[in-house]
Design a protein around this motif. Structure first.
Motif, PDB file in Angstrom:
ATOM      1  N   MET A   1       0.974  -1.212  -0.045  1.00 19.50           N
ATOM      2  CA  MET A   1      -0.007   0.065  -0.038  1.00 19.50           C
ATOM      3  C   MET A   1       0.837   1.206  -0.117  1.00 19.50           C
ATOM      4  O   MET A   1       1.724   1.414   0.929  1.00 19.50           O
ATOM      5  CB  MET A   1      -0.925   0.011   1.299  1.00 19.50           C
ATOM      6  N   ILE A   2       0.687   2.073  -0.936  1.00 16.84           N
ATOM      7  CA  ILE A   2       1.338   3.235  -1.144  1.00 16.84           C
ATOM      8  C   ILE A   2       1.381   4.281   0.122  1.00 16.84           C
ATOM      9  O   ILE A   2      -0.058   4.732   0.223  1.00 16.84           O
ATOM     10  CB  ILE A   2       1.203   3.943  -2.583  1.00 16.84           C
ATOM     11  N   HIS A   3       2.345   4.544   0.837  1.00 13.94           N
ATOM     12  CA  HIS A   3       2.243   5.429   1.887  1.00 13.94           C
ATOM     13  C   HIS A   3       2.574   6.958   1.555  1.00 13.94           C
ATOM     14  O   HIS A   3       3.585   7.168   0.539  1.00 13.94           O
ATOM     15  CB  HIS A   3       3.027   5.023   3.009  1.00 13.94           C
ATOM     16  N   ILE A   4       1.919   7.731   2.143  1.00 10.35           N
ATOM     17  CA  ILE A   4       2.392   9.389   1.752  1.00 10.35           C
ATOM     18  C   ILE A   4       3.509   9.653   2.736  1.00 10.35           C
ATOM     19  O   ILE A   4       3.556   9.025   3.861  1.00 10.35           O
ATOM     20  CB  ILE A   4       1.193  10.220   1.976  1.00 10.35           C
ATOM     21  N   ASN A   5       4.255  10.641   2.203  1.00  7.32           N
ATOM     22  CA  ASN A   5       5.379  11.321   3.200  1.00  7.32           C
ATOM     23  C   ASN A   5       4.596  11.940   4.272  1.00  7.32           C
ATOM     24  O   ASN A   5       4.260  13.105   3.888  1.00  7.32           O
ATOM     25  CB  ASN A   5       6.533  11.931   2.493  1.00  7.32           C
ATOM     26  N   GLU A   6       4.337  11.623   5.392  1.00  8.76           N
ATOM     27  CA  GLU A   6       3.499  12.391   6.339  1.00  8.76           C
ATOM     28  C   GLU A   6       4.017  13.539   6.868  1.00  8.76           C
ATOM     29  O   GLU A   6       3.324  14.589   7.423  1.00  8.76           O
ATOM     30  CB  GLU A   6       2.867  11.459   7.468  1.00  8.76           C
ATOM     31  N   ASN A   7       5.441  13.751   6.538  1.00 10.92           N
ATOM     32  CA  ASN A   7       5.901  15.186   7.030  1.00 10.92           C
ATOM     33  C   ASN A   7       5.189  16.147   6.220  1.00 10.92           C
ATOM     34  O   ASN A   7       5.158  17.355   6.632  1.00 10.92           O
ATOM     35  CB  ASN A   7       7.359  15.109   6.673  1.00 10.92           C
ATOM     36  N   PHE A   8       4.800  16.021   5.015  1.00  9.36           N
ATOM     37  CA  PHE A   8       4.171  17.125   4.258  1.00  9.36           C
ATOM     38  C   PHE A   8       2.935  17.601   4.820  1.00  9.36           C
ATOM     39  O   PHE A   8       2.525  18.744   4.776  1.00  9.36           O
ATOM     40  CB  PHE A   8       3.825  16.472   2.696  1.00  9.36           C
TER      41      PHE A   8
ATOM     42  N   GLU B 156      19.712  -3.710  -2.013  1.00 12.39           N
ATOM     43  CA  GLU B 156      18.703  -4.465  -1.006  1.00 12.39           C
ATOM     44  C   GLU B 156      17.243  -3.733  -0.861  1.00 12.39           C
ATOM     45  O   GLU B 156      17.271  -2.479  -0.622  1.00 12.39           O
ATOM     46  CB  GLU B 156      19.233  -4.537   0.156  1.00 12.39           C
ATOM     47  N   GLY B 157      16.195  -4.534  -1.030  1.00  9.90           N
ATOM     48  CA  GLY B 157      14.762  -3.884  -0.657  1.00  9.90           C
ATOM     49  C   GLY B 157      14.035  -3.498  -2.001  1.00  9.90           C
ATOM     50  O   GLY B 157      12.996  -3.303  -1.873  1.00  9.90           O
ATOM     51  N   VAL B 158      14.942  -3.447  -3.235  1.00 11.18           N
ATOM     52  CA  VAL B 158      14.337  -2.858  -4.519  1.00 11.18           C
ATOM     53  C   VAL B 158      13.764  -4.081  -5.051  1.00 11.18           C
ATOM     54  O   VAL B 158      14.496  -5.138  -5.214  1.00 11.18           O
ATOM     55  CB  VAL B 158      15.215  -2.107  -5.465  1.00 11.18           C
ATOM     56  N   VAL B 159      12.487  -4.044  -5.740  1.00  8.67           N
ATOM     57  CA  VAL B 159      11.991  -5.395  -6.468  1.00  8.67           C
ATOM     58  C   VAL B 159      12.752  -5.067  -7.893  1.00  8.67           C
ATOM     59  O   VAL B 159      12.191  -4.107  -8.634  1.00  8.67           O
ATOM     60  CB  VAL B 159      10.495  -5.241  -6.403  1.00  8.67           C
ATOM     61  N   TYR B 160      13.592  -5.921  -8.638  1.00  7.31           N
ATOM     62  CA  TYR B 160      13.926  -5.978  -9.849  1.00  7.31           C
ATOM     63  C   TYR B 160      13.043  -6.959 -10.731  1.00  7.31           C
ATOM     64  O   TYR B 160      12.853  -7.861 -10.551  1.00  7.31           O
ATOM     65  CB  TYR B 160      15.161  -6.013  -9.973  1.00  7.31           C
ATOM     66  N   MET B 161      12.583  -6.246 -11.778  1.00  3.86           N
ATOM     67  CA  MET B 161      11.339  -7.062 -12.748  1.00  3.86           C
ATOM     68  C   MET B 161      12.400  -7.086 -13.971  1.00  3.86           C
ATOM     69  O   MET B 161      12.832  -6.225 -14.777  1.00  3.86           O
ATOM     70  CB  MET B 161      10.293  -6.362 -12.996  1.00  3.86           C
ATOM     71  N   PRO B 162      12.816  -8.413 -14.374  1.00  6.68           N
ATOM     72  CA  PRO B 162      13.745  -8.544 -15.318  1.00  6.68           C
ATOM     73  C   PRO B 162      13.029  -8.260 -16.792  1.00  6.68           C
ATOM     74  O   PRO B 162      11.882  -8.937 -16.854  1.00  6.68           O
ATOM     75  CB  PRO B 162      14.141 -10.153 -15.565  1.00  6.68           C
ATOM     76  N   ARG B 176       6.045 -10.288  -5.553  1.00 13.06           N
ATOM     77  CA  ARG B 176       6.207  -9.707  -4.398  1.00 13.06           C
ATOM     78  C   ARG B 176       5.397  -8.342  -4.407  1.00 13.06           C
ATOM     79  O   ARG B 176       5.541  -7.736  -5.532  1.00 13.06           O
ATOM     80  CB  ARG B 176       7.651  -9.362  -4.138  1.00 13.06           C
ATOM     81  N   PRO B 177       4.670  -7.894  -3.445  1.00 16.13           N
ATOM     82  CA  PRO B 177       3.985  -6.565  -3.384  1.00 16.13           C
ATOM     83  C   PRO B 177       5.017  -5.535  -3.615  1.00 16.13           C
ATOM     84  O   PRO B 177       6.089  -5.346  -3.091  1.00 16.13           O
ATOM     85  CB  PRO B 177       3.435  -6.626  -2.114  1.00 16.13           C
ATOM     86  N   ALA B 178       4.567  -4.590  -4.445  1.00 12.85           N
ATOM     87  CA  ALA B 178       5.437  -3.214  -4.577  1.00 12.85           C
ATOM     88  C   ALA B 178       4.456  -2.061  -4.621  1.00 12.85           C
ATOM     89  O   ALA B 178       3.252  -2.193  -4.899  1.00 12.85           O
ATOM     90  CB  ALA B 178       6.265  -3.309  -5.733  1.00 12.85           C
ATOM     91  N   VAL B 203      -2.059  -1.667 -14.684  1.00  8.14           N
ATOM     92  CA  VAL B 203      -3.069  -0.567 -13.982  1.00  8.14           C
ATOM     93  C   VAL B 203      -3.798  -1.469 -13.033  1.00  8.14           C
ATOM     94  O   VAL B 203      -3.926  -1.314 -11.644  1.00  8.14           O
ATOM     95  CB  VAL B 203      -4.013   0.000 -14.748  1.00  8.14           C
ATOM     96  N   ALA B 204      -4.233  -2.693 -13.498  1.00  3.48           N
ATOM     97  CA  ALA B 204      -4.992  -3.617 -12.574  1.00  3.48           C
ATOM     98  C   ALA B 204      -4.313  -4.042 -11.370  1.00  3.48           C
ATOM     99  O   ALA B 204      -4.688  -4.119 -10.254  1.00  3.48           O
ATOM    100  CB  ALA B 204      -5.514  -4.952 -13.205  1.00  3.48           C
ATOM    101  N   TYR B 205      -2.901  -4.343 -11.723  1.00  7.29           N
ATOM    102  CA  TYR B 205      -2.214  -4.552 -10.512  1.00  7.29           C
ATOM    103  C   TYR B 205      -2.224  -3.575  -9.452  1.00  7.29           C
ATOM    104  O   TYR B 205      -2.095  -3.957  -8.124  1.00  7.29           O
ATOM    105  CB  TYR B 205      -0.568  -4.908 -10.956  1.00  7.29           C
ATOM    106  N   ALA B 206      -1.946  -2.473  -9.729  1.00  6.05           N
ATOM    107  CA  ALA B 206      -1.609  -1.244  -9.178  1.00  6.05           C
ATOM    108  C   ALA B 206      -3.121  -0.840  -8.347  1.00  6.05           C
ATOM    109  O   ALA B 206      -3.232  -0.779  -6.931  1.00  6.05           O
ATOM    110  CB  ALA B 206      -1.538   0.034 -10.186  1.00  6.05           C
ATOM    111  N   ARG B 207      -4.053  -0.926  -8.783  1.00  2.55           N
ATOM    112  CA  ARG B 207      -5.240  -1.027  -8.253  1.00  2.55           C
ATOM    113  C   ARG B 207      -5.688  -1.852  -7.058  1.00  2.55           C
ATOM    114  O   ARG B 207      -5.967  -1.638  -6.227  1.00  2.55           O
ATOM    115  CB  ARG B 207      -6.450  -0.787  -9.387  1.00  2.55           C
ATOM    116  N   GLU B 208      -5.224  -3.187  -7.404  1.00  4.06           N
ATOM    117  CA  GLU B 208      -5.553  -4.300  -6.311  1.00  4.06           C
ATOM    118  C   GLU B 208      -4.577  -4.120  -5.259  1.00  4.06           C
ATOM    119  O   GLU B 208      -4.893  -4.484  -4.369  1.00  4.06           O
ATOM    120  CB  GLU B 208      -5.116  -5.432  -7.206  1.00  4.06           C
ATOM    121  N   ASN B 209      -3.183  -3.667  -5.659  1.00  4.80           N
ATOM    122  CA  ASN B 209      -2.376  -3.740  -4.566  1.00  4.80           C
ATOM    123  C   ASN B 209      -2.072  -2.084  -4.034  1.00  4.80           C
ATOM    124  O   ASN B 209      -1.097  -1.854  -3.158  1.00  4.80           O
ATOM    125  CB  ASN B 209      -0.843  -4.187  -5.025  1.00  4.80           C
ATOM    126  N   GLN B 210      -3.036  -1.177  -4.255  1.00  7.62           N
ATOM    127  CA  GLN B 210      -2.870   0.098  -3.889  1.00  7.62           C
ATOM    128  C   GLN B 210      -1.630   0.568  -4.016  1.00  7.62           C
ATOM    129  O   GLN B 210      -1.151   1.253  -2.991  1.00  7.62           O
ATOM    130  CB  GLN B 210      -3.389   0.127  -2.271  1.00  7.62           C
TER     131      GLN B 210
END
Lengths: 409, 409
Positions: A1-8, B156-162, B176-178, B203-210
């Motif tokens: 879930m995309i979080h806002i930068n709450e500092n804004f 580390e922590g970044v999701v890389y999509m080949p 993995r969720p992003a 777009v469907a992925y983004a909507r589903e995963n917020q």
């Protein structure tokens, strides 16, 4: 879930200029025939110097021919012709030691003063004058270097240094330790300047406390007193502790053309948590070149023309126009019994409101009775309450008419 | 004590283009008579369109007269004349719904794609294609949204999509969720494009995963296939989940003039930790106007001329020049037995290196034996190993000569 930068979300609404705009619009609706004179906003009004116009036309023509077309400014730090002119004219000529690799050309002092904080950790303590140019504070709020704002608009964790009539609107180093110290001389909004001794005290403080001074010299071209330093690098030892911001906006009327530059000395260092030192210059260069892609060639060609003999003479004449306005404002208001500051080495006049009026009450009186717009001092911080800023960026005729109307109040 | 932002120390050295420069310099020193042809860097070479030149001259003249002089671009979001032309021509004409208040004019897609991450929390997970334009990653490293880099340069922590030949260089949504997903179509470096169906899946992925899609469409002007969408807003539902970046740099040869824009739809939202939604548009506006002060009036006047009938025709002809180069590269290399991708809807040709050579080994062979400079694919990410990028930004004569030399290898 995309979080806002709450500092804004901690940011107080951008209140000052929108609120001025709202009150002016309401007044104009109710008084459609009134001729309102604006002395409120710090934007220039005189056209660009002929030497600049000519250089920009030449540069536009170059962009239209394949053999002279320019793509990306190599590296994004500014063309050498411009950085060389800056070093020679703005530093070497004043005995200040700045190297061409320490100059970063950009599209504005607002971006530069806003972006520079990024290279420093979020745990650093920020110190600003009160009143202050809001960008220094707001960009640190966004970065998470502050807590919430209190009821007078000051953010938790920021060290506010009052600039008052008592200290000549030049704050002294704080008793609390601070790491990132924003100083602006000639000052917006108060029009004050710092002497060599005052700046030397700041440099000594920064050296002692391992702090960095972020020195905004955007108004240096308005200094008329030969004893006042134009650059913090005129102070011994400043190269180890200070970054300097400069702009062509007010110097050469570039608010709509967009060119500025920042000096990051190679001897300036910050610390890792483990105590190791890190040079700031390559870190800023990495930041600058990753998030910025250089200034328009046409703009840079225009900026370089500011340093030609014709350009220098022409911009000096424009600054004279503004400083004549400033003198007239200062002298007339003094005659009228106002307590007036600034306007000698800066295009801003800072006046004490009469009759103990609050800043906004005086704003309303000026707007309603004299049809003149200025800026309430409290909009720049609580220590600005009871003060009012007038700018010298207008025509002499308008300035004189505005003062006649103020005299008739 | 002033602390550095230690996230900057995680950054791997800007290796790719400096290393190319170093090898080319060494070669030229050893072979001073060799005529090196560069097909490496993504910078335009054709002059600005005559309609743009004319508009810029007119704007420079306006800046030289008091009655037409322009100071700050009101609000810093771009003149209405330009934002209107953008909305009408780039969106409404393609059936995409974008409002003028959703357009933010800036000085480049690099700043915009680099800065946008600021409005989101540092805890969000970033997803990028591999290979990828390095700015997306580096700016998130600076912000602290990643850990350290591993030995192949991935953080580390970044999701890389080949992005591989198997998926047509269009990665599928990750398992993995992003939260912040950077997509670039037409793609730099692979030259691939995404179909409506592929973007709809995103777009469907983004909507589903917020999640939020950060869609870089800087190369949309090079699309020749009428079935390929130019904007992500041609996809139903994208306005709720996508930000779009556009640029005049490649479209109209503005790499040295600096103009771009970003669309932040009003219906796009992010979340507070407590689950409350926050609209991104006003937050980005606050960020944009606090750290940026608008684009040069002269540049904006030039950009608006791109949308005039003459401007459109002239920039179409320039794009034809580049796309003819791309076609020649593609066809000749295919004849020579190379496996070639891209170059149909993008100015980039992505080729499989022959004989199982590594990207850098092929770079050295091309430089030493054909005196041609390209970009090693591995410089954009490990999945780029064994690939090589050629750009179509040159003259046809040079392109043909380069290919003759490659043929003679």
């Amino acid at each position: 879930m995309i979080h806002i930068n709450e500092n804004f979300l901690k940011l107080r609404a951008g209140y000052l200029f929108p609120e001025i705009g709202r009150r002016v619009r309401t007044f104009k609706e109710q008084n459609p025939s009134a001729k309102v004179i604006s002395m409120g906003i710090g934007d220039v009004t005189q056209p660009l110097a002929p030497a600049v116009i000519e250089a920009m036309h030449r540069a536009v023509d170059e962009m239209g021919r394949p053999e002279t077309f320019k793509g990306y400014d190599d590296g994004g730090v500014g063309y050498e012709f411009l950085r060389k002119a800056i070093v020679e004219n703005d530093y070497k000529a004043r005995g200040a030691d700045v190297d061409i690799d320490e100059v970063f050309v950009s599209d504005g002092a607002k971006p530069d003063t806003g972006n520079m904080q990024e290279v420093f950790g979020v745990d650093n303590v920020v110190a600003v004058a009160d009143p202050v140019y809001p960008v220094y504070v707001d960009t640190n709020v966004m970065a998470g270097r502050t807590g919430q704002a209190n009821e007078i608009g000051q953010y938790e964790g920021v060290v506010y240094m009052p600039a008052t009539a008592e200290n000549g609107f030049v704050p002294e180093p704080p008793s609390r330790p601070a790491d990132m110290i924003y100083l602006c001389f000639p000052n917006n909004p108060t029009g004050s300047v710092a002497t060599k001794e005052q700046l030397a005290a700041w440099v000594a403080y920064a050296r002692e406390n391992q702090a960095v001074i972020l020195f905004d010299a955007a108004y240096e071209a308005f200094i008329s007193d030969p004893e006042i330093p134009h650059s913090i690098y005129e102070i011994e030892g400043a190269r180890d502790v200070a970054i300097e911001f400069r702009s062509f906006s007010k110097t050469a009327g570039f608010t709509g053309v967009r060119c500025a530059y920042t000096i990051v000395p190679k001897s300036l260092k910050a610390y890792k948590k483990d105590g190791q030192t890190v040079e700031i210059n390559p870190i800023w260069k990495r930041r600058h070149c990753t998030k910025f892609n250089g200034v328009s060639y046409v703009t840079q060609a225009g900026a370089a023309a500011v340093y030609t003999p014709q350009g220098r003479e022409q911009i000096a004449r424009t600054i004279d126009v503004y400083m004549t306005n400033a003198r007239v404002i200062r002298e007339r208001l003094t005659e009228l019994g106002y307590q007036v500051y600034g306007g000698v080495n800066a295009p801003y006049i800072w006046l004490k409101t009469p009759d103990g009026l609050g800043s906004w009450a005086f704003f309303d009186r000026l707007l309603n009775e004299a049809h003149v717009v200025g800026t309430p001092g409290v909009g720049f911080g609580p220590a600005g309450e009871g003060y009012f800023r007038l700018t010298a960026f207008g025509t002499l005729a308008n300035v004189k008419e505005a003062l006649d109307r103020i005299a008739a109040l």
